[in-house]
Design a protein around this motif. Structure first.
Motif, PDB file in Angstrom:
ATOM      1  N   CYS A 125       0.828  -1.205   0.000  1.00 41.51           N
ATOM      2  CA  CYS A 125       0.000   0.000   0.000  1.00 41.51           C
ATOM      3  C   CYS A 125       0.864   1.258   0.000  1.00 41.51           C
ATOM      4  N   LEU A 126       1.920   1.267   0.802  1.00 41.36           N
ATOM      5  CA  LEU A 126       2.807   2.429   0.871  1.00 41.36           C
ATOM      6  C   LEU A 126       3.497   2.667  -0.460  1.00 41.36           C
ATOM      7  N   MET A 127       3.888   1.605  -1.146  1.00 35.55           N
ATOM      8  CA  MET A 127       4.611   1.729  -2.405  1.00 35.55           C
ATOM      9  C   MET A 127       3.689   2.029  -3.596  1.00 35.55           C
ATOM     10  N   ASP A 128       2.377   1.870  -3.413  1.00 40.24           N
ATOM     11  CA  ASP A 128       1.428   2.200  -4.480  1.00 40.24           C
ATOM     12  C   ASP A 128       1.394   3.720  -4.635  1.00 40.24           C
ATOM     13  N   PRO A 129       1.584   4.234  -5.864  1.00 42.93           N
ATOM     14  CA  PRO A 129       1.665   5.688  -6.074  1.00 42.93           C
ATOM     15  C   PRO A 129       0.411   6.462  -5.664  1.00 42.93           C
ATOM     16  N   THR A 130      -0.748   5.843  -5.738  1.00 47.93           N
ATOM     17  CA  THR A 130      -1.965   6.578  -5.374  1.00 47.93           C
ATOM     18  C   THR A 130      -2.331   6.363  -3.908  1.00 47.93           C
ATOM     19  N   VAL A 131      -2.374   5.110  -3.481  1.00 49.09           N
ATOM     20  CA  VAL A 131      -2.771   4.793  -2.104  1.00 49.09           C
ATOM     21  C   VAL A 131      -1.726   5.279  -1.099  1.00 49.09           C
ATOM     22  N   GLY A 132      -0.465   5.110  -1.424  1.00 50.57           N
ATOM     23  CA  GLY A 132       0.606   5.415  -0.481  1.00 50.57           C
ATOM     24  C   GLY A 132       1.136   6.832  -0.528  1.00 50.57           C
ATOM     25  N   LYS A 133       0.570   7.674  -1.410  1.00 48.22           N
ATOM     26  CA  LYS A 133       1.093   9.035  -1.577  1.00 48.22           C
ATOM     27  C   LYS A 133       1.129   9.825  -0.262  1.00 48.22           C
ATOM     28  N   PRO A 134       0.055   9.866   0.523  1.00 47.91           N
ATOM     29  CA  PRO A 134       0.121  10.642   1.777  1.00 47.91           C
ATOM     30  C   PRO A 134       1.219  10.134   2.721  1.00 47.91           C
ATOM     31  N   GLY A 135       1.364   8.825   2.820  1.00 48.82           N
ATOM     32  CA  GLY A 135       2.406   8.257   3.673  1.00 48.82           C
ATOM     33  C   GLY A 135       3.795   8.572   3.157  1.00 48.82           C
ATOM     34  N   MET A 136       3.991   8.431   1.855  1.00 48.01           N
ATOM     35  CA  MET A 136       5.305   8.731   1.258  1.00 48.01           C
ATOM     36  C   MET A 136       5.640  10.210   1.397  1.00 48.01           C
TER      37      MET A 136
END
Length: 152
Positions: A125-136
């Motif tokens: 999820c973190l590495m997914d560009p859309t789902v993980g964007k806030p975390g990244m």
């Protein structure tokens, strides 16, 4: 379930001072005993064993405290039932084999497998560009490197 009377008998037969004295070097301090806490690093004794009517232990440094069961759970890294069985064997109290109090629930191995699966899911999820964007974005704002993010 182990009957409460059996647990009370185990605790009654357990000499807390002797039990803890097997793990910690204790010195008399008035009506109590003190020593270095086995649960955290310290230079001066903040670990106290109370004797008499209110037997128990307490560390004024880390806040650990309780009775014989709590001490064995913590020092031996045991679950409640395992700590009771440990103390029962030590005190010479026989616990009748009864499947109604045996451990239930997932094994340690199953819990580990579930934690690994959850970690993989969260990593994906973190590495997914859309789902993980806030975390990244947050991690980048904290200047945490990509190798560290991937590792942890």
């Amino acid at each position: 379930m182990i009957p409460r009377e059996v647990i009370d008998e185990i605790i009654r037969r357990t000499d807390l001072l002797q039990l803890i004295g097997g793990y910690v070097q204790l010195k008399r301090a008035g009506s109590n005993y003190v020593g270095l806490c086995p649960f955290h690093s310290e230079k001066g004794p903040s670990f106290t064993v109370f004797t008499g009517n209110h037997e128990g232990f307490y560390c004024f440094g880390c806040g650990a405290g309780g009775d014989a069961v709590t001490f064995i759970k913590k020092i031996e890294n045991l679950e409640y039932i395992d700590a009771i069985e440990f103390l029962a064997q030590r005190a010479g109290v026989e616990i009748k084999e009864d499947s109604s109090y045996k451990k239930s629930g997932p094994s340690r191995e199953r819990i580990r497998e579930l934690n690994v699966a959850a970690a993989k899911l969260f990593h994906a999820c973190l590495m997914d560009p859309t789902v993980g964007k806030p975390g990244m974005d947050y991690l980048n704002e904290r200047k945490i490197s990509m190798p560290t993010i991937k590792h942890f």
